[in-house]
Design a protein around this motif. Structure first.
Motif, short mmCIF file in Angstrom:
data_model
loop_
_atom_site.label_atom_id
_atom_site.label_comp_id
_atom_site.label_asym_id
_atom_site.label_seq_id
_atom_site.Cartn_x
_atom_site.Cartn_y
_atom_site.Cartn_z
N LYS A 1 -15.39 16.72 -9.81
CA LYS A 1 -16.54 15.85 -9.56
C LYS A 1 -16.66 14.86 -10.70
O LYS A 1 -16.82 15.25 -11.85
CB LYS A 1 -17.82 16.67 -9.47
CG LYS A 1 -17.90 17.56 -8.27
CD LYS A 1 -19.23 18.28 -8.22
CE LYS A 1 -19.29 19.21 -7.03
NZ LYS A 1 -20.57 19.92 -6.96
N LEU A 2 -16.56 13.58 -10.36
CA LEU A 2 -16.74 12.52 -11.34
C LEU A 2 -18.01 11.77 -10.95
O LEU A 2 -18.01 10.97 -10.00
CB LEU A 2 -15.54 11.58 -11.36
CG LEU A 2 -14.19 12.25 -11.65
CD1 LEU A 2 -13.06 11.25 -11.49
CD2 LEU A 2 -14.18 12.83 -13.04
N VAL A 3 -19.11 12.05 -11.65
CA VAL A 3 -20.40 11.48 -11.30
C VAL A 3 -20.32 9.96 -11.34
O VAL A 3 -19.80 9.37 -12.28
CB VAL A 3 -21.49 12.00 -12.27
CG1 VAL A 3 -22.83 11.37 -11.95
CG2 VAL A 3 -21.58 13.52 -12.19
N GLY A 4 -20.79 9.34 -10.29
CA GLY A 4 -20.77 7.90 -10.19
C GLY A 4 -19.47 7.36 -9.63
O GLY A 4 -19.33 6.15 -9.42
N SER B 1 -15.94 12.77 -5.60
CA SER B 1 -15.56 14.18 -5.69
C SER B 1 -14.24 14.37 -4.97
O SER B 1 -13.97 13.73 -3.95
CB SER B 1 -16.62 15.07 -5.06
OG SER B 1 -17.83 14.94 -5.75
#
Length: 66
Positions: free
Chosen positions: A43-46, A49
């Protein structure tokens, strides 16, 4: 945008040489691929996923031969 354009954009934005930016991007992609191979979720916020899912094989036909 392809990988070469991404390398150039990162190099220009951060002030790195193209080779250094390429190595950083390769390391990032290898780390993501490694985690997915181990069955982990990334999960890479912004950004997004990534998760590997199992799907049943589909049945297809060749349109030329039927």
């Amino acid at each position: 945008m392809n990988k070469g354009e991404l390398v150039s954009a990162v190099a220009d934005k951060v002030g790195l040489k193209r080779e250094q930016a390429s190595q950083a991007i390769e390391a990032t992609l290898d780390s993501i691929a490694g985690a997915l191979t181990r069955g982990e979720e990334v999960k890479l916020v912004g950004f997004g996923s990534f998760v590997v899912t199992k799907r049943a094989a589909g049945e297809a036909r060749n349109p030329r031969t039927g």
